[in-house]
Design a protein around this motif. Structure first.
Motif, PDB file in Angstrom:
ATOM      1  N   UNK A   1       0.790  -1.230   0.000  1.00 49.88           N
ATOM      2  CA  UNK A   1       0.000   0.000   0.000  1.00 49.88           C
ATOM      3  C   UNK A   1       0.823   1.282   0.000  1.00 49.88           C
ATOM      4  N   UNK A   2       2.146   1.169  -0.012  1.00 46.15           N
ATOM      5  CA  UNK A   2       2.989   2.361  -0.090  1.00 46.15           C
ATOM      6  C   UNK A   2       4.008   2.252  -1.223  1.00 46.15           C
ATOM      7  N   UNK A   3       4.696   1.116  -1.317  1.00 46.49           N
ATOM      8  CA  UNK A   3       5.839   1.031  -2.218  1.00 46.49           C
ATOM      9  C   UNK A   3       5.549   0.324  -3.544  1.00 46.49           C
ATOM     10  N   UNK A   4       4.489  -0.420  -3.630  1.00 49.79           N
ATOM     11  CA  UNK A   4       4.145  -1.082  -4.887  1.00 49.79           C
ATOM     12  C   UNK A   4       3.815  -0.040  -5.956  1.00 49.79           C
ATOM     13  N   UNK A   5       4.109  -0.359  -7.200  1.00 46.48           N
ATOM     14  CA  UNK A   5       3.768   0.559  -8.291  1.00 46.48           C
ATOM     15  C   UNK A   5       2.275   0.856  -8.294  1.00 46.48           C
ATOM     16  N   UNK A   6       1.461  -0.165  -8.030  1.00 48.07           N
ATOM     17  CA  UNK A   6       0.011   0.006  -8.057  1.00 48.07           C
ATOM     18  C   UNK A   6      -0.491   0.931  -6.960  1.00 48.07           C
TER      19      UNK A   6
ATOM     20  N   UNK B   1       8.974   4.337 -10.293  1.00 46.67           N
ATOM     21  CA  UNK B   1       8.355   3.067  -9.926  1.00 46.67           C
ATOM     22  C   UNK B   1       8.446   2.012 -11.026  1.00 46.67           C
ATOM     23  N   UNK B   2       9.040   2.388 -12.138  1.00 45.10           N
ATOM     24  CA  UNK B   2       9.165   1.414 -13.226  1.00 45.10           C
ATOM     25  C   UNK B   2      10.175   0.338 -12.861  1.00 45.10           C
ATOM     26  N   UNK B   3      11.310   0.778 -12.374  1.00 48.91           N
ATOM     27  CA  UNK B   3      12.359  -0.173 -12.002  1.00 48.91           C
ATOM     28  C   UNK B   3      13.362   0.534 -11.125  1.00 48.91           C
ATOM     29  N   UNK B   4      13.492   0.060  -9.906  1.00 46.96           N
ATOM     30  CA  UNK B   4      14.483   0.643  -9.009  1.00 46.96           C
ATOM     31  C   UNK B   4      15.867   0.465  -9.588  1.00 46.96           C
ATOM     32  N   UNK B   5      16.116  -0.681 -10.221  1.00 50.86           N
ATOM     33  CA  UNK B   5      17.436  -0.934 -10.792  1.00 50.86           C
ATOM     34  C   UNK B   5      17.746   0.043 -11.916  1.00 50.86           C
ATOM     35  N   UNK B   6      16.703   0.509 -12.624  1.00 50.88           N
ATOM     36  CA  UNK B   6      16.932   1.470 -13.699  1.00 50.88           C
ATOM     37  C   UNK B   6      17.454   2.786 -13.142  1.00 50.88           C
ATOM     38  N   UNK B   7      16.901   3.206 -12.017  1.00 57.31           N
ATOM     39  CA  UNK B   7      17.382   4.425 -11.372  1.00 57.31           C
ATOM     40  C   UNK B   7      18.830   4.261 -10.950  1.00 57.31           C
ATOM     41  N   UNK B   8      19.161   3.104 -10.387  1.00 60.79           N
ATOM     42  CA  UNK B   8      20.524   2.867  -9.944  1.00 60.79           C
ATOM     43  C   UNK B   8      21.482   2.785 -11.124  1.00 60.79           C
ATOM     44  N   UNK B   9      21.017   2.253 -12.256  1.00 67.56           N
ATOM     45  CA  UNK B   9      21.840   2.228 -13.462  1.00 67.56           C
ATOM     46  C   UNK B   9      22.124   3.646 -13.931  1.00 67.56           C
TER      47      UNK B   9
ATOM     48  N   UNK C   1       0.920   3.675  -6.336  1.00 63.64           N
ATOM     49  CA  UNK C   1       1.370   5.010  -6.716  1.00 63.64           C
ATOM     50  C   UNK C   1       0.926   5.435  -8.111  1.00 63.64           C
ATOM     51  N   UNK C   2       0.898   4.489  -9.034  1.00 62.89           N
ATOM     52  CA  UNK C   2       0.620   4.812 -10.441  1.00 62.89           C
ATOM     53  C   UNK C   2      -0.478   3.901 -10.986  1.00 62.89           C
ATOM     54  N   UNK C   3      -1.475   4.514 -11.632  1.00 64.09           N
ATOM     55  CA  UNK C   3      -2.508   3.772 -12.360  1.00 64.09           C
ATOM     56  C   UNK C   3      -2.423   4.195 -13.820  1.00 64.09           C
TER      57      UNK C   3
ATOM     58  N   UNK D   1      14.380  -3.633  -2.684  1.00 65.85           N
ATOM     59  CA  UNK D   1      13.902  -2.639  -3.655  1.00 65.85           C
ATOM     60  C   UNK D   1      13.140  -1.488  -3.002  1.00 65.85           C
ATOM     61  N   UNK D   2      12.344  -1.793  -1.985  1.00 68.93           N
ATOM     62  CA  UNK D   2      11.586  -0.742  -1.307  1.00 68.93           C
ATOM     63  C   UNK D   2      12.493   0.119  -0.433  1.00 68.93           C
ATOM     64  N   UNK D   3      13.548  -0.463   0.104  1.00 68.80           N
ATOM     65  CA  UNK D   3      14.532   0.341   0.834  1.00 68.80           C
ATOM     66  C   UNK D   3      15.130   1.411  -0.073  1.00 68.80           C
TER      67      UNK D   3
END
Length: 477
Positions: free
Chosen positions: A122-127, A192-200, A129-131, A333-335
């Motif tokens: 209810x906080x960190x899932x893409x759903x 919210x698409x991909x945490x790894x993408x942000x880190x990349x 935050x984004x619809x 990922x949520x961290x």
């Protein structure tokens, strides 16, 4: 519930009677009062106040007195127009009249699934935050709501997790649900698409910034991590932040409109590799140092008074105390989402308080003589047979904590508790260590563990010392 690693210590003093008084207050507050105490959506701090002073060793009478002092401004709970369930969860977000309905919803969900799963869903899932396809004003944006209002929903959840109070976690999540998502520009859909993408992306920025070192693909060099002090230094040089907010009254909104993309850009530069648990707490340590420096050094260098106790930057310090308690309940990922999101809102508040908040003469702050003055009611000259004859105050933290417990202001006990914990964790740090000295922040080599007692002393003086009847000026806005 488990006690998170790196959670603050609790001072002796609280006993059976004070603990019963604390639980009675928390129960009464939960049943009687709304999470906002006025139509401006100012936050109910009752539980924050009594938990902070209880953790500092307050007795029963002090806890009851704190509640009695806070009651007159509270607003009674509002009977919700209807229930909240899975089918209509998003329909009433931001509507304060549904606060109790969200309390009931999260109470049932935590009972069923546990705290960690509820935070994830209810906080960190893409759903959460984004619809896809929904209008901007119909997006749930729960992470933005968690950090809205100077991170008060996050602080409330943090108290619940630190002290093992699931009821406060419920209140904090319900508070987030009825908060407006005003901070949404800081949390774009791409986050919210991909945490790894942000880190990349962050890794690419770091690589592009490294000008020296071997280039051979056969022996690649590990890029230098971007420290938060590096990001601070870069922001200070960025002409996009040169002009102060055009609207001084609505400084945060003005900054968000003008600078949100730049702030997100800088937040994404932070190296956030959480492959080992130790790295999580290294990153939390950076946040706690950064927010403590921003509040204390800029306040000390303010031209108009001895110390500018910035009310808004103060919340950066108090909220950072709960980072370890919250990350302990999150998946990796949520961290990452949480810590980068928290950095974003921290940078936003720091930038929004410019130009004063940009006056970071670090060397001047640490070279100043900021010894705590004597307090007649707590000091004495030790006798000739003492370890050090003639000593007045053996531990500078004792009068600071006494003041914090007794003071009517509920924010003072929270910030002094934070500084005390940071001093416990980092107070023995010497200046000149490589991890700070090698950053781009001017004067970083002068930073040492005295930061926290210096900041606490300046704050105590600004707020007024109860035990020596010195009146202060209060928080500065």
């Amino acid at each position: 519930m488990r006690l998170p690693c790196y959670a603050p210590s609790r001072l002796p003093g609280a006993g059976v009677a004070s603990t019963k008084a604390l639980l009675d207050v928390l129960k009464d507050n939960h049943e009687k009062w709304h999470i906002f105490f006025n139509d401006l959506r100012s936050h109910n701090h009752v539980s924050h106040h009594v938990l902070a002073i209880w953790a500092l060793g307050a007795n029963k009478d002090l806890i009851q007195a704190a509640y009695k002092y806070d009651i007159p401004i509270q607003k009674p709970v509002i009977k919700p127009p209807g229930v909240v369930d899975e089918s209509n969860f998003n329909d009433h977000l931001g509507a304060e009249e549904y606060y109790v309905a969200y309390v009931d919803f999260f109470k049932a969900k935590i009972t069923e699934k546990g705290v960690s799963q509820v935070l994830e869903n209810y906080v960190f899932a893409r759903s959460a935050n984004i619809i896809d396809g929904a209008a901007q004003n119909k997006q749930p944006l729960m992470l933005a709501r968690l950090f809205d209002g100077a991170a008060h929903p996050m602080i409330h959840v943090g108290y619940g997790l630190e002290f093992g109070l699931s009821g406060m976690v419920v209140e904090g999540l319900a508070q987030a649900a009825v908060h407006e998502a005003r901070d949404a520009p800081f949390y774009p859909a791409s986050l919210f698409e991909s945490v790894s993408a942000v880190d990349t992306l962050a890794s690419k920025v770091v690589t592009d910034l490294v000008l020296d070192g071997p280039k051979s693909p056969l022996a690649p060099s590990k890029p230098k991590e971007v420290h938060l002090f590096d990001i601070m230094a870069r922001i200070l040089k960025d002409d996009r932040f040169k002009a102060p907010p055009a609207d001084a009254k609505n400084f945060f909104t003005d900054t968000m409109k003008a600078n949100s993309s730049a702030i997100v850009e800088y937040a994404n530069q932070w190296t956030l590799n959480l492959d080992e648990p130790h790295n999580v707490h290294r990153k939390i340590e950076q946040l706690q140092w950064m927010n403590s420096l921003v509040y204390s050094v800029s306040g000390f260098n303010a031209p108009e008074k001895e110390f500018f106790a910035d009310f808004f930057l103060m919340h950066l310090v108090t909220s950072s105390l709960f980072l370890p308690s919250i990350v302990a309940y999150l998946t990796p990922p949520s961290q990452k989402l949480f810590l980068r999101g928290y950095l974003t809102i921290s940078l936003a508040f720091w930038v929004s308080r410019r130009p004063r908040s940009f006056n970071l003469d670090v060397a001047k702050f640490f070279s100043a003589d900021l010894a705590m003055p004597k307090r007649p009611s707590l000091t004495f000259e030790s006798p000739s047979w003492a370890l050090v004859p003639g000593t007045a105050t053996a531990n500078q933290w004792f009068p600071i904590i006494q003041d914090a417990i007794l003071h009517q202001d509920d924010h003072l006990c929270k910030i002094q508790r934070a500084f005390m914990h940071f001093a416990e964790q980092y107070g023995s740090r010497e200046s000149g260590l490589e991890d700070f000295a090698s950053t781009e922040l001017p004067g970083a080599n002068a930073i040492d563990g005295s930061l926290f007692i210096r900041a606490a002393g300046l704050t105590a003086k600004a707020m007024g010392r109860v035990i020596s009847e010195d009146e202060g000026m209060g928080w500065d806005r």
